[in-house]
Structures are given as structure tokens and as C-alpha cells.
Scaffold this motif. Structure first.
Motif, PDB file in Angstrom:
ATOM      1  N   PHE A 286     -74.796 110.571  52.342  1.00  0.00           N
ATOM      2  CA  PHE A 286     -73.063 110.666  52.749  1.00  0.00           C
ATOM      3  C   PHE A 286     -72.988 109.928  54.228  1.00  0.00           C
ATOM      4  O   PHE A 286     -71.734 110.282  54.496  1.00  0.00           O
ATOM      5  CB  PHE A 286     -72.937 112.137  52.798  1.00  0.00           C
ATOM      6  CG  PHE A 286     -72.852 112.993  51.694  1.00  0.00           C
ATOM      7  CD1 PHE A 286     -71.336 112.923  50.953  1.00  0.00           C
ATOM      8  CD2 PHE A 286     -73.991 113.511  50.903  1.00  0.00           C
ATOM      9  CE1 PHE A 286     -71.523 113.684  49.749  1.00  0.00           C
ATOM     10  CE2 PHE A 286     -73.660 114.128  49.512  1.00  0.00           C
ATOM     11  CZ  PHE A 286     -72.619 114.118  48.904  1.00  0.00           C
ATOM     12  N   SER A 287     -73.710 109.132  54.498  1.00  0.00           N
ATOM     13  CA  SER A 287     -73.580 108.660  55.765  1.00  0.00           C
ATOM     14  C   SER A 287     -72.206 107.541  55.911  1.00  0.00           C
ATOM     15  O   SER A 287     -71.499 107.712  56.745  1.00  0.00           O
ATOM     16  CB  SER A 287     -74.757 107.539  56.470  1.00  0.00           C
ATOM     17  OG  SER A 287     -74.867 106.891  55.230  1.00  0.00           O
ATOM     18  N   SER A 288     -72.228 107.032  54.674  1.00  0.00           N
ATOM     19  CA  SER A 288     -71.019 106.237  54.760  1.00  0.00           C
ATOM     20  C   SER A 288     -69.484 106.891  54.448  1.00  0.00           C
ATOM     21  O   SER A 288     -68.628 106.532  55.092  1.00  0.00           O
ATOM     22  CB  SER A 288     -71.257 105.410  53.263  1.00  0.00           C
ATOM     23  OG  SER A 288     -69.992 104.301  53.451  1.00  0.00           O
ATOM     24  N   LYS A 289     -69.721 108.019  53.877  1.00  0.00           N
ATOM     25  CA  LYS A 289     -68.511 108.905  53.766  1.00  0.00           C
ATOM     26  C   LYS A 289     -68.191 109.454  55.264  1.00  0.00           C
ATOM     27  O   LYS A 289     -67.056 109.557  55.347  1.00  0.00           O
ATOM     28  CB  LYS A 289     -68.863 109.849  52.656  1.00  0.00           C
ATOM     29  CG  LYS A 289     -67.556 110.791  52.288  1.00  0.00           C
ATOM     30  CD  LYS A 289     -67.815 111.770  51.085  1.00  0.00           C
ATOM     31  CE  LYS A 289     -66.711 112.666  50.756  1.00  0.00           C
ATOM     32  NZ  LYS A 289     -65.723 111.642  49.880  1.00  0.00           N
ATOM     33  N   LEU A 290     -69.143 109.922  55.987  1.00  0.00           N
ATOM     34  CA  LEU A 290     -68.788 110.536  57.175  1.00  0.00           C
ATOM     35  C   LEU A 290     -68.247 109.196  58.124  1.00  0.00           C
ATOM     36  O   LEU A 290     -67.336 109.521  58.915  1.00  0.00           O
ATOM     37  CB  LEU A 290     -70.028 110.970  57.660  1.00  0.00           C
ATOM     38  CG  LEU A 290     -70.023 111.745  59.158  1.00  0.00           C
ATOM     39  CD1 LEU A 290     -68.996 112.863  58.866  1.00  0.00           C
ATOM     40  CD2 LEU A 290     -71.196 111.972  59.734  1.00  0.00           C
TER      41      LEU A 290
ATOM     42  N   ALA B  13     -72.934 107.133  61.723  1.00  0.00           N
ATOM     43  CA  ALA B  13     -74.484 107.329  60.961  1.00  0.00           C
ATOM     44  C   ALA B  13     -74.787 106.469  60.012  1.00  0.00           C
ATOM     45  O   ALA B  13     -74.193 105.907  58.905  1.00  0.00           O
ATOM     46  CB  ALA B  13     -74.328 108.535  60.245  1.00  0.00           C
ATOM     47  N   LEU B  14     -75.980 105.416  60.378  1.00  0.00           N
ATOM     48  CA  LEU B  14     -76.125 104.378  59.456  1.00  0.00           C
ATOM     49  C   LEU B  14     -77.647 104.506  58.784  1.00  0.00           C
ATOM     50  O   LEU B  14     -78.498 104.671  59.828  1.00  0.00           O
ATOM     51  CB  LEU B  14     -76.199 102.952  60.354  1.00  0.00           C
ATOM     52  CG  LEU B  14     -74.750 102.550  60.569  1.00  0.00           C
ATOM     53  CD1 LEU B  14     -74.798 100.983  61.162  1.00  0.00           C
ATOM     54  CD2 LEU B  14     -73.759 102.292  59.176  1.00  0.00           C
ATOM     55  N   SER B  15     -77.683 104.527  57.776  1.00  0.00           N
ATOM     56  CA  SER B  15     -79.099 104.233  57.148  1.00  0.00           C
ATOM     57  C   SER B  15     -79.253 102.834  56.740  1.00  0.00           C
ATOM     58  O   SER B  15     -78.461 102.033  56.494  1.00  0.00           O
ATOM     59  CB  SER B  15     -79.195 105.006  55.948  1.00  0.00           C
ATOM     60  OG  SER B  15     -78.297 104.673  54.878  1.00  0.00           O
ATOM     61  N   VAL B  16     -80.668 102.241  56.875  1.00  0.00           N
ATOM     62  CA  VAL B  16     -80.656 100.776  56.909  1.00  0.00           C
ATOM     63  C   VAL B  16     -80.401 100.350  55.465  1.00  0.00           C
ATOM     64  O   VAL B  16     -79.806  99.310  55.176  1.00  0.00           O
ATOM     65  CB  VAL B  16     -82.252 100.555  56.998  1.00  0.00           C
ATOM     66  CG1 VAL B  16     -82.608  99.167  57.075  1.00  0.00           C
ATOM     67  CG2 VAL B  16     -82.537 100.862  58.459  1.00  0.00           C
TER      68      VAL B  16
ATOM     69  N   ILE C 249     -76.544 114.995  56.228  1.00  0.00           N
ATOM     70  CA  ILE C 249     -75.703 113.841  55.774  1.00  0.00           C
ATOM     71  C   ILE C 249     -76.477 112.559  55.352  1.00  0.00           C
ATOM     72  O   ILE C 249     -76.167 111.839  54.265  1.00  0.00           O
ATOM     73  CB  ILE C 249     -74.916 113.499  56.772  1.00  0.00           C
ATOM     74  CG1 ILE C 249     -73.745 114.660  57.280  1.00  0.00           C
ATOM     75  CG2 ILE C 249     -73.844 112.361  56.575  1.00  0.00           C
ATOM     76  CD1 ILE C 249     -72.848 115.130  56.235  1.00  0.00           C
ATOM     77  N   MET C 250     -77.477 111.899  56.268  1.00  0.00           N
ATOM     78  CA  MET C 250     -78.061 110.858  55.972  1.00  0.00           C
ATOM     79  C   MET C 250     -79.023 110.950  54.812  1.00  0.00           C
ATOM     80  O   MET C 250     -79.080 109.987  54.320  1.00  0.00           O
ATOM     81  CB  MET C 250     -78.642 110.232  57.124  1.00  0.00           C
ATOM     82  CG  MET C 250     -77.597 110.045  58.241  1.00  0.00           C
ATOM     83  SD  MET C 250     -78.343 109.294  59.859  1.00  0.00           S
ATOM     84  CE  MET C 250     -78.912 107.470  59.300  1.00  0.00           C
ATOM     85  N   GLU C 251     -79.705 112.163  54.831  1.00  0.00           N
ATOM     86  CA  GLU C 251     -80.691 112.219  53.752  1.00  0.00           C
ATOM     87  C   GLU C 251     -80.036 112.187  52.201  1.00  0.00           C
ATOM     88  O   GLU C 251     -80.937 111.823  51.288  1.00  0.00           O
ATOM     89  CB  GLU C 251     -81.754 113.468  53.871  1.00  0.00           C
ATOM     90  CG  GLU C 251     -82.592 113.021  55.145  1.00  0.00           C
ATOM     91  CD  GLU C 251     -83.277 114.599  55.611  1.00  0.00           C
ATOM     92  OE1 GLU C 251     -83.011 115.562  54.780  1.00  0.00           O
ATOM     93  OE2 GLU C 251     -83.979 114.419  56.726  1.00  0.00           O
TER      94      GLU C 251
ATOM     95  N   ASP D 261     -69.234  96.739  55.844  1.00  0.00           N
ATOM     96  CA  ASP D 261     -67.870  95.904  55.194  1.00  0.00           C
ATOM     97  C   ASP D 261     -66.812  96.745  54.740  1.00  0.00           C
ATOM     98  O   ASP D 261     -65.536  96.320  54.942  1.00  0.00           O
ATOM     99  CB  ASP D 261     -68.589  95.171  53.955  1.00  0.00           C
ATOM    100  CG  ASP D 261     -69.224  93.944  54.514  1.00  0.00           C
ATOM    101  OD1 ASP D 261     -69.154  93.583  55.554  1.00  0.00           O
ATOM    102  OD2 ASP D 261     -70.136  93.744  53.699  1.00  0.00           O
ATOM    103  N   GLU D 262     -67.192  97.998  54.416  1.00  0.00           N
ATOM    104  CA  GLU D 262     -66.083  98.937  53.905  1.00  0.00           C
ATOM    105  C   GLU D 262     -65.260  99.624  54.950  1.00  0.00           C
ATOM    106  O   GLU D 262     -63.905  99.679  55.075  1.00  0.00           O
ATOM    107  CB  GLU D 262     -66.668 100.204  53.229  1.00  0.00           C
ATOM    108  CG  GLU D 262     -67.212  99.878  51.872  1.00  0.00           C
ATOM    109  CD  GLU D 262     -68.114 101.013  51.298  1.00  0.00           C
ATOM    110  OE1 GLU D 262     -68.414 101.876  51.756  1.00  0.00           O
ATOM    111  OE2 GLU D 262     -68.681 100.619  50.027  1.00  0.00           O
ATOM    112  N   LEU D 263     -65.953  99.822  56.180  1.00  0.00           N
ATOM    113  CA  LEU D 263     -65.098 100.107  57.437  1.00  0.00           C
ATOM    114  C   LEU D 263     -64.126  98.839  57.904  1.00  0.00           C
ATOM    115  O   LEU D 263     -63.251  99.232  58.237  1.00  0.00           O
ATOM    116  CB  LEU D 263     -66.337 100.505  58.327  1.00  0.00           C
ATOM    117  CG  LEU D 263     -66.963 101.826  58.278  1.00  0.00           C
ATOM    118  CD1 LEU D 263     -68.077 102.113  59.403  1.00  0.00           C
ATOM    119  CD2 LEU D 263     -66.034 102.884  58.028  1.00  0.00           C
ATOM    120  N   LEU D 264     -64.916  97.910  57.787  1.00  0.00           N
ATOM    121  CA  LEU D 264     -63.955  96.635  58.386  1.00  0.00           C
ATOM    122  C   LEU D 264     -62.964  96.357  57.578  1.00  0.00           C
ATOM    123  O   LEU D 264     -61.870  95.829  58.396  1.00  0.00           O
ATOM    124  CB  LEU D 264     -64.936  95.445  58.400  1.00  0.00           C
ATOM    125  CG  LEU D 264     -66.105  95.416  59.285  1.00  0.00           C
ATOM    126  CD1 LEU D 264     -67.254  94.005  59.092  1.00  0.00           C
ATOM    127  CD2 LEU D 264     -65.763  95.425  60.789  1.00  0.00           C
TER     128      LEU D 264
END
Length: 452
Positions: free
Chosen positions: A244-248, A281-284, A239-241, A292-295
Motif C-alpha cells: 500500500f506504499s503507492s496508495k499512501l 514510503a517507497l519500496s524498491v 503499509i509497505m509489507e 511516475d504516477e505521482l509525477l
């Protein structure tokens, strides 16, 4: 259909080079030279055709620990069991040393496959010894003429490979297995398909102060591959590589919002305050934009969170060592979520890039100690004193910095009481309850709440 009646070309099996003498089955040459003809002729007659790939677990260890003769005896016995199970109405192919393919021109269902697995995993009697030998099965039911039989073995082998990593023994072939098992295939397309088919779902793990005293839940994501439920460690790297982390993360928050809109949860939260923690799941790279999108979604649905203390969790391995820029980003993250009344927790503390300096720099609201520390929290364990000293030291610093501590992996009442004795207040683990579907968690909480 019996193996010796497949084709007139096979009258002299021993001299044709397509027969394995040891196991009395076909070999890989048959698969390469004659499988296409067999599959086409069978399907053209309107008969069903199912393929099963059997992989013997750790077969090399049997050969090395006992003997090659013992390994051969198991192979012979396994093939005999297969023939007896299918009443000799199968085609059996030895694909390599420890893998066999079965082609069955008859109806096959999950119940039959489970019985086959049990039959082949029953201990084997070899030279007066009883040898444990289990198998993994990958299957593809109801082959049709549109399927490229040249890819049959590689398709099932990808599912076996996936099953090994997921630690499951019976798995239905899914194209996703191929796409997640081999780098040459399209990872983003495979992962997008998982989202499109709504294969991800959430479960809740209780967090509490004591048995039957639940104060909240951690939201965990699971992946459903045709009934095979996978934990994040089996898929989160993909997912992260692949971006797709933001989507998850968005998917998890959306599902929490649906949870809060549920009638049971709405009723529960009308009288009860709970903490809900979402493990992100956060990538730097671009992670502040993702937050911001989640907030924005949180603000739109804020009225649903009136009796909910929302907390975002990040795992410790998302913090890179000795990286001042990285620490700066996470300080920004903490400041940002605090503006919205959301707390931030550091999960799995103690196994990756741990340092007290990191806690001093980032000032998380909650720190969750990795479950590995709790394994030695037993007076009869050799490392008990060291484990207890670590818990005490971390507790001392956390109190000084006003950080809530959660001890993860607490499985026994003894562990719980030991930690309570040195000042721990919050716990997570089987002693408090296993992971539950969100409806089950609500109903169980309602029952306990109404009794208190």
C-alpha cells in the motif's frame, strides 16, 4: 447488577470453580462457562452492557522487584477500587495474572473511563511503601446480541496489544486492532478499510533558518484510530509489507494539493515562496512506476506549485547496503524528479546504511541528519565533543558536494546557536515549532509573515 445475583447457578461460588479467592472476583472459568448466558440474559432485558479490559503495566516487574506479596496486595487493592468506583454494580472477572474484565450494565462514557483510568493508576500503598502502578484500558460499549461474546476477550486483548505498541493508555476496540495484531487475519482488507474510512491525515512540521524564520514544511502522515493518533512508526511497516506504499504516497500528494487549493494557503503563496517536503514510503520493487504516477498528478496540478519548491523525501532505511542495483535505481529516481524541478532529500541520515559513498553515488539535493545526533549536542553531555565532530565532518563533505543539510531534532536555543556557529543553515525541531494541522500552520505563518 451485583456479581452475586447473576444466576442461580452461582450460589456456591467457592465450590463451583469460577471464583478467584485472592481478588474476590470471578475467574476465567466463569468467562468460558457462563458469560454467554449472562450477556444474553442482560441484553434480553433491554439493559445496556459495556465491557472493559484492564491490563496492569509491567506487573511482573513489581513481583520481581518487590515481592509476590506486594503484587498480590496491588491486585486486591485494584479490585477494591473497581468495586467502589462502580458502587459494586459490576461483574469483575480475573482473566489472568494481570488482566481483569469488567462488565457494567449501566451507561458508560469516555469521561467515566478516564476517571476510572486515573483511579486505578493512582499509586498504591503497600507495607508502608508507595508503589507506582499504571494500567491500560480497552473498552467496547453497548454490546448487542449480534456480537460473538466468545471473541470478547480476544477482541479487547488485541486493542490492549495495539495500545502497548502505540504507547497509549485508553483505547476503544476497533476491528482494525485485531486485523493488525494477528498474522492469521487479513492485513490487506484491514489496511484498505483505513483508506476507505479516510483515517489518514497530514500534519506539517516547520523547517527554518532560525526562530520565527520558517522557509517551509515537511508533510507527515498520521493515522487516526478513534481519536488515538498514531505516528508512522506504528503502521508504516504494515503499509509497505502489504503493497500500500503507492496508495499512501498518492494520498499524501492529493492532500497537499487540497492544501494548496485552500484559500488561506493560496493567499499566503501569492506573496511567499515555501518549500514543501513530502516523506514518501517507497519500496524498491516498482518504485519508479509509483513515482511516475505521482509525477503525473504533479504535472496536472503544476500551477498550484508556482511558489512552492516541492521536495520528495525518502528515509535512509530504504537504501539497502552494498547493492549497486539499488543505487542505480535511486540515481534514476533523482534524474527523473529533477526533470520536473522537484528536489530529492535523504531523511534520517546516519542511523541505517550511512556512507559517504552513498552520498557521492546518489547526489541527493538535501540530507537530513537524524535527530539522535542532536541529543548529545550539549556542552554538558559526555559525548558532546564527538557529536560536534560528527556535525562538523558531515557539514564539510556536504558543502563540497553542494548538498543542503537540515539538522533534525533541534529542541533548544543552545543547540541551534552551536550548529549555526559551525555553518549549519537549516533546522527542524520543537525550537522552530511543533507539528500543526495545515490550516493552523497557514494562519500562524501568515501572522509571522505579516509581522516581518
Amino acid at each position: 447488577m451485583k456479581a452475586d445475583s447473576i444466576s442461580g447457578k452461582q450460589n456456591n461460588l467457592h465450590s463451583s470453580g469460577i471464583y478467584d479467592e485472592l481478588t474476590q472476583s470471578y475467574n476465567r472459568a466463569f468467562y468460558q462457562e457462563m458469560l454467554d448466558e449472562f450477556v444474553t440474559s442482560t441484553l434480553s432485558l433491554g439493559k445496556p452492557l459495556n465491557a472493559i479490559l484492564i491490563n496492569i503495566n509491567q506487573f511482573a516487574k513489581i513481583n520481581n522487584f518487590y515481592s509476590l506479596q506486594a503484587g498480590d496486595s496491588i491486585l486486591i487493592s485494584l479490585c477494591m477500587r473497581i468495586r467502589e468506583f462502580f458502587n459494586h454494580q459490576q461483574v469483575l472477572i480475573r482473566m489472568n495474572g494481570d488482566e481483569f474484565m469488567i462488565l457494567v450494565s449501566d451507561n458508560v462514557d469516555l469521561e467515566l473511563l478516564e476517571r476510572l483510568y486515573e483511579t486505578l493508576s493512582t499509586p498504591y500503598h503497600v507495607n508502608g511503601n508507595i508503589l507506582e502502578c499504571s494500567v491500560r484500558l480497552a473498552y467496547l460499549l453497548n454490546l448487542n446480541l449480534s456480537f460473538n461474546v466468545n471473541n470478547l476477550y480476544s477482541s479487547l486483548a488485541s486493542s490492549i496489544n495495539f495500545a502497548k505498541r502505540a504507547k497509549i493508555n485508553l483505547i476503544k476496540f476497533d476491528p482494525v486492532h485485531s486485523e493488525l495484531s494477528y498474522n492469521k487475519l487479513d492485513f490487506p482488507a484491514a489496511i484498505q478499510k483505513l483508506f476507505d474510512e479516510d483515517r489518514f491525515f497530514i500534519v506539517l512540521q516547520p523547517v527554518g533558518t532560525d526562530i520565527n524564520q520558517i522557509i517551509g514544511y515537511e508533510v507527515l502522515v498520521r493515522l487516526d484510530l478513534d481519536g488515538n493518533i498514531l505516528n508512522p512508526d506504528m503502521f508504516i511497516d504494515y503499509i509497505m509489507e502489504n503493497g500500500f506504499s503507492s496508495k499512501l504516497n498518492q494520498l499524501m500528494l492529493d492532500k497537499v494539493i487540497l492544501l494548496l487549493q485552500n484559500e488561506c494557503w493560496s493567499h499566503l503563496l501569492s506573496t511567499t515562496q515555501l518549500k514543501i517536503s513530502i516523506n514518501l514510503a517507497l519500496s524498491v520493487e516498482n518504485f519508479l512506476l509509483h513515482v511516475d504516477e505521482l509525477l503525473k498528478v504533479y504535472v496536472i496540478n503544476k500551477e498550484l506549485f508556482q511558489n512552492v519548491q516541492l521536495e520528495f523525501e525518502i528515509t535512509e532505511n530504504q537504501l539497502m547496503p552494498d547493492d549497486a542495483k539499488n543505487s542505480h535505481f535511486f540515481r534514476q529516481l533523482i534524474e527523473k524528479v529533477h526533470q520536473f524541478g522537484i528536489r530529492l532529500a535523504l531523511d534520517d541520515f546516519g542511523v541505517a546504511y550511512s556512507s559517504l559513498q552513498r552520498l557521492m553515488e546518489c547526489r541527493f539535493d538535501t540530507v537530513k541528519l537524524d535527530m539522535s545526533f542532536a541529543r548529545a549536542l550539549n556542552p554538558r553531555h559526555d559525548n558532546y565533543e564527538n557529536s560536534l565532530a560528527i556535525f562538523e565532518a558531515i557539514s564539510f563533505y556536504a558543502r563540497k558536494m553542494n548538498i543542503d543539510l537540515v539538522a533534525e531534532g533541534i529542541e533548544t536555543l543552545e543547540q541551534l546557536r552551536i550548529l549555526q556557529g559551525i555553518g549549519y543553515k537549516y533546522f527542524q525541531g520543537y525550537i522552530l515549532g511543533q507539528t500543526l494541522a495545515f490550516i493552523d500552520a497557514c494562519q500562524l505563518h501568515m501572522e509571522k509573515y505579516s509581522q516581518s
